[in-house]
Design a protein around this motif. Structure first.
Motif, PDB file in Angstrom:
ATOM      1  N   HIS A  20     -14.388   3.541   2.425  1.00 41.93           N
ATOM      2  CA  HIS A  20     -13.756   4.428   3.407  1.00 41.93           C
ATOM      3  C   HIS A  20     -13.841   5.906   3.019  1.00 41.93           C
ATOM      4  O   HIS A  20     -13.151   6.734   3.631  1.00 41.93           O
ATOM      5  CB  HIS A  20     -12.291   4.014   3.594  1.00 41.93           C
ATOM      6  N   ASN A  21     -14.676   6.215   2.037  1.00 46.41           N
ATOM      7  CA  ASN A  21     -14.863   7.599   1.590  1.00 46.41           C
ATOM      8  C   ASN A  21     -13.505   8.248   1.311  1.00 46.41           C
ATOM      9  O   ASN A  21     -13.177   9.334   1.799  1.00 46.41           O
ATOM     10  CB  ASN A  21     -15.631   8.407   2.642  1.00 46.41           C
ATOM     11  N   ARG A  22     -12.727   7.553   0.508  1.00 48.73           N
ATOM     12  CA  ARG A  22     -11.347   7.934   0.243  1.00 48.73           C
ATOM     13  C   ARG A  22     -11.138   8.121  -1.247  1.00 48.73           C
ATOM     14  O   ARG A  22     -11.807   7.498  -2.066  1.00 48.73           O
ATOM     15  CB  ARG A  22     -10.415   6.831   0.783  1.00 48.73           C
ATOM     16  N   LYS A  23     -10.174   8.963  -1.618  1.00 52.33           N
ATOM     17  CA  LYS A  23      -9.815   9.163  -3.014  1.00 52.33           C
ATOM     18  C   LYS A  23      -8.314   8.964  -3.184  1.00 52.33           C
ATOM     19  O   LYS A  23      -7.551   9.077  -2.247  1.00 52.33           O
ATOM     20  CB  LYS A  23     -10.213  10.557  -3.483  1.00 52.33           C
ATOM     21  N   GLY A  24      -7.905   8.649  -4.410  1.00 50.55           N
ATOM     22  CA  GLY A  24      -6.491   8.548  -4.705  1.00 50.55           C
ATOM     23  C   GLY A  24      -6.005   7.120  -4.805  1.00 50.55           C
ATOM     24  O   GLY A  24      -6.746   6.167  -4.540  1.00 50.55           O
ATOM     25  N   ILE A  53      -4.611  -1.549   4.368  1.00 50.46           N
ATOM     26  CA  ILE A  53      -5.653  -1.690   3.346  1.00 50.46           C
ATOM     27  C   ILE A  53      -6.544  -2.909   3.574  1.00 50.46           C
ATOM     28  O   ILE A  53      -7.577  -3.054   2.919  1.00 50.46           O
ATOM     29  CB  ILE A  53      -5.036  -1.750   1.935  1.00 50.46           C
ATOM     30  N   SER A  62      -9.224  -1.402  -5.172  1.00 43.96           N
ATOM     31  CA  SER A  62      -9.071   0.035  -4.906  1.00 43.96           C
ATOM     32  C   SER A  62     -10.416   0.743  -4.936  1.00 43.96           C
ATOM     33  O   SER A  62     -10.714   1.578  -4.063  1.00 43.96           O
ATOM     34  CB  SER A  62      -8.124   0.672  -5.928  1.00 43.96           C
ATOM     35  N   ARG A  63     -11.234   0.436  -5.948  1.00 45.07           N
ATOM     36  CA  ARG A  63     -12.554   1.062  -6.041  1.00 45.07           C
ATOM     37  C   ARG A  63     -13.402   0.716  -4.824  1.00 45.07           C
ATOM     38  O   ARG A  63     -14.069   1.578  -4.239  1.00 45.07           O
ATOM     39  CB  ARG A  63     -13.259   0.629  -7.330  1.00 45.07           C
ATOM     40  N   LEU A  75      -4.212   3.538  -4.133  1.00 44.23           N
ATOM     41  CA  LEU A  75      -4.116   2.676  -2.954  1.00 44.23           C
ATOM     42  C   LEU A  75      -2.764   1.972  -2.895  1.00 44.23           C
ATOM     43  O   LEU A  75      -2.268   1.669  -1.808  1.00 44.23           O
ATOM     44  CB  LEU A  75      -5.237   1.634  -3.004  1.00 44.23           C
ATOM     45  N   SER A 123       0.826  -1.201   0.000  1.00 40.62           N
ATOM     46  CA  SER A 123       0.000   0.000   0.000  1.00 40.62           C
ATOM     47  C   SER A 123       0.861   1.252   0.000  1.00 40.62           C
ATOM     48  O   SER A 123       2.031   1.229   0.411  1.00 40.62           O
ATOM     49  CB  SER A 123      -0.913   0.005   1.224  1.00 40.62           C
ATOM     50  N   ASN A 179     -11.836   2.486  -1.548  1.00 39.74           N
ATOM     51  CA  ASN A 179     -12.035   3.931  -1.529  1.00 39.74           C
ATOM     52  C   ASN A 179     -13.496   4.296  -1.311  1.00 39.74           C
ATOM     53  O   ASN A 179     -13.807   5.257  -0.595  1.00 39.74           O
ATOM     54  CB  ASN A 179     -11.519   4.557  -2.827  1.00 39.74           C
ATOM     55  N   TYR A 205      -0.063   2.277   4.309  1.00 40.40           N
ATOM     56  CA  TYR A 205      -1.469   2.397   4.707  1.00 40.40           C
ATOM     57  C   TYR A 205      -2.079   1.008   4.902  1.00 40.40           C
ATOM     58  O   TYR A 205      -1.844   0.099   4.099  1.00 40.40           O
ATOM     59  CB  TYR A 205      -2.208   3.143   3.595  1.00 40.40           C
TER      60      TYR A 205
END
Length: 220
Positions: free
Chosen positions: A120-124, A24, A113-114, A126, A18, A117, A22
């Motif tokens: 976890h309400n995350r962008k960018g 994951i 990744s999709r 992984l 990650s 994200n 991070y």
């Protein structure tokens, strides 16, 4: 272009981690999601992505047996061994069709990744970058590599023995997983009697932990 080109009918150690260490895979749900994604994309695509396939119908949850029923298309890769860790993963893959590993890994990493994200309400991104690949040249290298991979959780002190870590292929090698639930196929590549393989792996736990300590000291 890759330093080590991926060639059909060859076997590779595939790994990635990650971004910035991070975590994951936080819980059983996320570990199992990744395993299901790996199982789904091992073969040629069905014309739908994993998220649509895995969407529950009413209250029915899909199991590995559903994958067996659906997966009647040609395999792109053979999965020989795997281990998922909180921040990274290891796979041993044999490429069965041209670009099979690259297509498989692209599908797996993008799909997870999709999912992650969105959850976890995350962008960018992984992953730290492109997955790494190392050619496995001999059977001896392969058997030692499976041991290294299966020992990862014990080396990191997540468990006492690799048998206690459910998100690896170790218990498949010990024949503790039913045939319909197995992900790996290694019997035409490796000859591993469970009792001898357990001893082969467990006898190295302390040694691999010491190597990890030395590596950490050298990097400090």
């Amino acid at each position: 272009m890759r330093k080590v080109p991926i060639v059909t009918d060859e076997t590779y150690h595939i790994f990635n981690k990650s971004i910035a260490g991070y975590i994951i895979f936080n819980n059983e749900e996320e570990f199992l999601r990744m395993l299901n994604v790996i199982r789904f994309y091992q073969r040629e695509k069905y014309g739908i992505n994993f998220s649509k396939f895995f969407r529950p119908i009413k209250t029915k949850k899909k199991s590995f047996s559903d994958f067996v029923n659906l997966q009647n298309k040609k395999k792109m890769v053979e999965i020989i061994s795997y281990c998922l860790m909180p921040t990274h993963f290891h796979l041993i893959l044999k490429e069965l069709v041209d670009s099979g590993i690259s297509t498989f890994m692209n599908n797996v990493e993008n799909s997870y990744s999709r999912y992650f994200n969105l959850k976890h309400n995350r962008k960018g991104p992984l992953w730290e970058g492109r997955f790494k690949n190392v050619l496995v040249k001999t059977d001896e290298q392969l058997i030692h590599l499976t041991r290294y991979i299966h020992l990862n959780p014990a080396t990191a002190y997540l468990v006492r023995t690799p048998e206690e870590w459910p998100i690896s292929s170790y218990n498949e090698y010990l024949l503790k997983i039913s045939e319909s639930e197995r992900i790996c196929k290694y019997d035409d590549t490796l000859s591993t009697e469970p009792i001898f393989y357990r001893r082969f792996v467990n006898d190295r736990i302390s040694y691999q932990r010491e190597l990890a300590k030395i590596k950490d000291l050298l990097l400090e």
